[in-house]
Design an enzyme around this catalytic site. Structure first.
Site, PDB file in Angstrom:
ATOM      1  N   LYS A  15       0.832  -1.216   0.000  1.00  0.00           N
ATOM      2  CA  LYS A  15       0.000   0.000   0.000  1.00  0.00           C
ATOM      3  C   LYS A  15       0.864   1.262   0.000  1.00  0.00           C
ATOM      4  O   LYS A  15       0.605   2.205  -0.734  1.00  0.00           O
ATOM      5  CB  LYS A  15      -0.913   0.039   1.249  1.00  0.00           C
ATOM      6  CG  LYS A  15      -1.840  -1.162   1.385  1.00  0.00           C
ATOM      7  CD  LYS A  15      -2.809  -1.006   2.554  1.00  0.00           C
ATOM      8  CE  LYS A  15      -2.157  -0.960   3.929  1.00  0.00           C
ATOM      9  NZ  LYS A  15      -1.473  -2.215   4.330  1.00  0.00           N
ATOM     10  N   ARG A  90      -9.195   1.044   9.192  1.00  0.00           N
ATOM     11  CA  ARG A  90      -8.797  -0.306   9.608  1.00  0.00           C
ATOM     12  C   ARG A  90      -9.838  -0.959  10.502  1.00  0.00           C
ATOM     13  O   ARG A  90      -9.635  -2.097  10.917  1.00  0.00           O
ATOM     14  CB  ARG A  90      -7.486  -0.237  10.390  1.00  0.00           C
ATOM     15  CG  ARG A  90      -6.216  -0.427   9.540  1.00  0.00           C
ATOM     16  CD  ARG A  90      -5.041  -0.091  10.428  1.00  0.00           C
ATOM     17  NE  ARG A  90      -3.836  -0.808  10.183  1.00  0.00           N
ATOM     18  CZ  ARG A  90      -2.759  -0.290   9.582  1.00  0.00           C
ATOM     19  NH1 ARG A  90      -2.792   0.919   9.090  1.00  0.00           N
ATOM     20  NH2 ARG A  90      -1.662  -0.990   9.482  1.00  0.00           N
ATOM     21  N   ARG A 128      11.799  -5.498   4.736  1.00  0.00           N
ATOM     22  CA  ARG A 128      11.449  -4.165   4.256  1.00  0.00           C
ATOM     23  C   ARG A 128      12.379  -3.093   4.838  1.00  0.00           C
ATOM     24  O   ARG A 128      12.736  -3.138   6.008  1.00  0.00           O
ATOM     25  CB  ARG A 128      10.014  -3.886   4.697  1.00  0.00           C
ATOM     26  CG  ARG A 128       9.474  -2.574   4.285  1.00  0.00           C
ATOM     27  CD  ARG A 128       7.995  -2.605   4.282  1.00  0.00           C
ATOM     28  NE  ARG A 128       7.418  -2.404   5.598  1.00  0.00           N
ATOM     29  CZ  ARG A 128       6.121  -2.190   5.788  1.00  0.00           C
ATOM     30  NH1 ARG A 128       5.292  -2.191   4.765  1.00  0.00           N
ATOM     31  NH2 ARG A 128       5.660  -2.006   6.993  1.00  0.00           N
ATOM     32  N   ARG A 162      11.808  -0.670  10.157  1.00  0.00           N
ATOM     33  CA  ARG A 162      10.831  -0.313  11.191  1.00  0.00           C
ATOM     34  C   ARG A 162      10.892  -1.308  12.345  1.00  0.00           C
ATOM     35  O   ARG A 162      11.001  -2.506  12.132  1.00  0.00           O
ATOM     36  CB  ARG A 162       9.418  -0.338  10.588  1.00  0.00           C
ATOM     37  CG  ARG A 162       9.054   0.949   9.921  1.00  0.00           C
ATOM     38  CD  ARG A 162       7.764   0.854   9.151  1.00  0.00           C
ATOM     39  NE  ARG A 162       6.648   0.264   9.889  1.00  0.00           N
ATOM     40  CZ  ARG A 162       5.418   0.185   9.405  1.00  0.00           C
ATOM     41  NH1 ARG A 162       5.149   0.649   8.185  1.00  0.00           N
ATOM     42  NH2 ARG A 162       4.450  -0.357  10.105  1.00  0.00           N
TER      43      ARG A 162
HETATM   44  P1  AMP Z   1       1.275   1.033   8.999  1.00  0.00           P
HETATM   45  O1  AMP Z   1       2.411   1.967   8.744  1.00  0.00           O
HETATM   46  O2  AMP Z   1       0.067   1.312   8.162  1.00  0.00           O
HETATM   47  O3  AMP Z   1       1.693  -0.417   8.939  1.00  0.00           O
HETATM   48  O4  AMP Z   1       0.824   1.309  10.506  1.00  0.00           O
HETATM   49  C1  AMP Z   1       1.728   1.130  11.574  1.00  0.00           C
HETATM   50  C2  AMP Z   1       0.983   1.118  12.888  1.00  0.00           C
HETATM   51  O5  AMP Z   1       0.325   2.376  13.081  1.00  0.00           O
HETATM   52  C3  AMP Z   1      -0.118   0.072  13.029  1.00  0.00           C
HETATM   53  O6  AMP Z   1       0.384  -1.200  13.416  1.00  0.00           O
HETATM   54  C4  AMP Z   1      -0.986   0.708  14.110  1.00  0.00           C
HETATM   55  O7  AMP Z   1      -0.389   0.567  15.390  1.00  0.00           O
HETATM   56  C5  AMP Z   1      -0.921   2.184  13.736  1.00  0.00           C
HETATM   57  N1  AMP Z   1      -1.997   2.548  12.780  1.00  0.00           N
HETATM   58  C6  AMP Z   1      -1.820   2.958  11.498  1.00  0.00           C
HETATM   59  N2  AMP Z   1      -3.019   3.201  10.920  1.00  0.00           N
HETATM   60  C7  AMP Z   1      -3.945   2.948  11.854  1.00  0.00           C
HETATM   61  C8  AMP Z   1      -5.369   2.979  11.862  1.00  0.00           C
HETATM   62  N3  AMP Z   1      -6.082   3.324  10.764  1.00  0.00           N
HETATM   63  N4  AMP Z   1      -6.007   2.653  13.023  1.00  0.00           N
HETATM   64  C9  AMP Z   1      -5.329   2.312  14.126  1.00  0.00           C
HETATM   65  N5  AMP Z   1      -3.983   2.222  14.175  1.00  0.00           N
HETATM   66  C10 AMP Z   1      -3.295   2.534  13.054  1.00  0.00           C
END
Ligand code: AMP
Length: 219
Positions: A15, A90, A128, A162
């Site tokens: 994404k 989400r 990654r 990360r």
């Molecule tokens: P991502 O970079 O999209 O993988 O998001 C990393 C982390 O940010 C996730 O594991 C959640 O802890 C938090 N996070 C990101 N987007 C959301 C969301 N829409 N709702 C809740 N937590 C989020």
């Protein structure tokens, strides 16, 4: 009418990579909720402190915090023509809130599911690497950065891994996805907003399929 495009899929589906690419092609800004949380954590803002433990454990930040943050973001002038959302919504509550936000801005909402089987996700995530400055996403094996890699923000990319891409956390993030986020697929399908692209293809092919779906070009 503005355009709200949601790139939906499990962690590691691509994404972030695709948001960066199609954002340029469609001239629409991208918003990654994960990226906002990480940047707030780095800057040690109150929002960052609130989100920290959830990100570290691979859990979702509570809906009221996340929805409030997205609502504020999308109210900015920069998003008046639309947005590509990476990592939001989400949960069902987030999806419903986004529906309301989109309606209030008279925005057309499209959801594209980037489909990748679960067995591929751990390898994708654990290999990654990202640039701290420009946010571009690479993979040690599948999409290595050119060397030396010119950063979009000037100079050389500052690559890092990360913390939540470690295997223990990745496993939890996939579980959380399956339990809390996956049900949104049926929600979007029922509303008739959903298209699906095969995320296991080469990056360029996924981009071509996404653009075909979004621009109505036959694939
Ligand atoms: P991502 O970079 O999209 O993988 O998001 C990393 C982390 O940010 C996730 O594991 C959640 O802890 C938090 N996070 C990101 N987007 C959301 C969301 N829409 N709702 C809740 N937590 C989020």
């Amino acid at each position: 009418m503005s355009r709200y495009i949601i790139l939906f899929g499990p962690p590691g589906a691509g994404k972030g990579t695709q948001t960066k690419i199609i954002s340029e092609q469609l001239s629409l800004p991208g918003v990654s909720t994960g990226e906002i949380f990480r940047s707030q954590m780095e800057q040690r803002t109150p929002l960052g402190q609130q989100a920290r433990s959830y990100l570290e454990d691979g859990e979702l930040v509570p809906d009221d915090v996340t929805i409030g943050m997205v609502r504020e973001t999308l109210a900015q002038e920069a998003y008046s023509a639309g947005v590509i959302l990476d990592g939001f919504p989400r949960t069902l509550d987030q999806a419903e809130a986004l529906g309301e936000i989109a309606e209030s801005y008279d925005a057309d909402l499209r959801v594209v599911f980037i489909k990748v089987p679960e067995r591929e996700l751990v390898e994708r995530l654990s290999g990654r690497i990202l640039c701290r400055k420009c946010g571009r996403v690479y993979h040690k094996k599948f999409n290595p950065p050119d060397d030396p890699q010119a950063c979009e923000k000037g100079g050389t990319c500052e690559l890092y891994q990360r913390d939540d891409d470690r295997v223990e956390i990745v496993t939890n993030r996939i579980r959380v996805y399956n339990e809390q986020t996956m049900p949104l697929l049926a929600y979007f399908r029922d509303r008739g907003d959903l298209s699906v692209v095969d995320g296991t293809q080469e990056i360029e092919c996924v981009t071509a399929d996404l653009l075909a779906v979004l621009e109505g070009v036959p694939g």
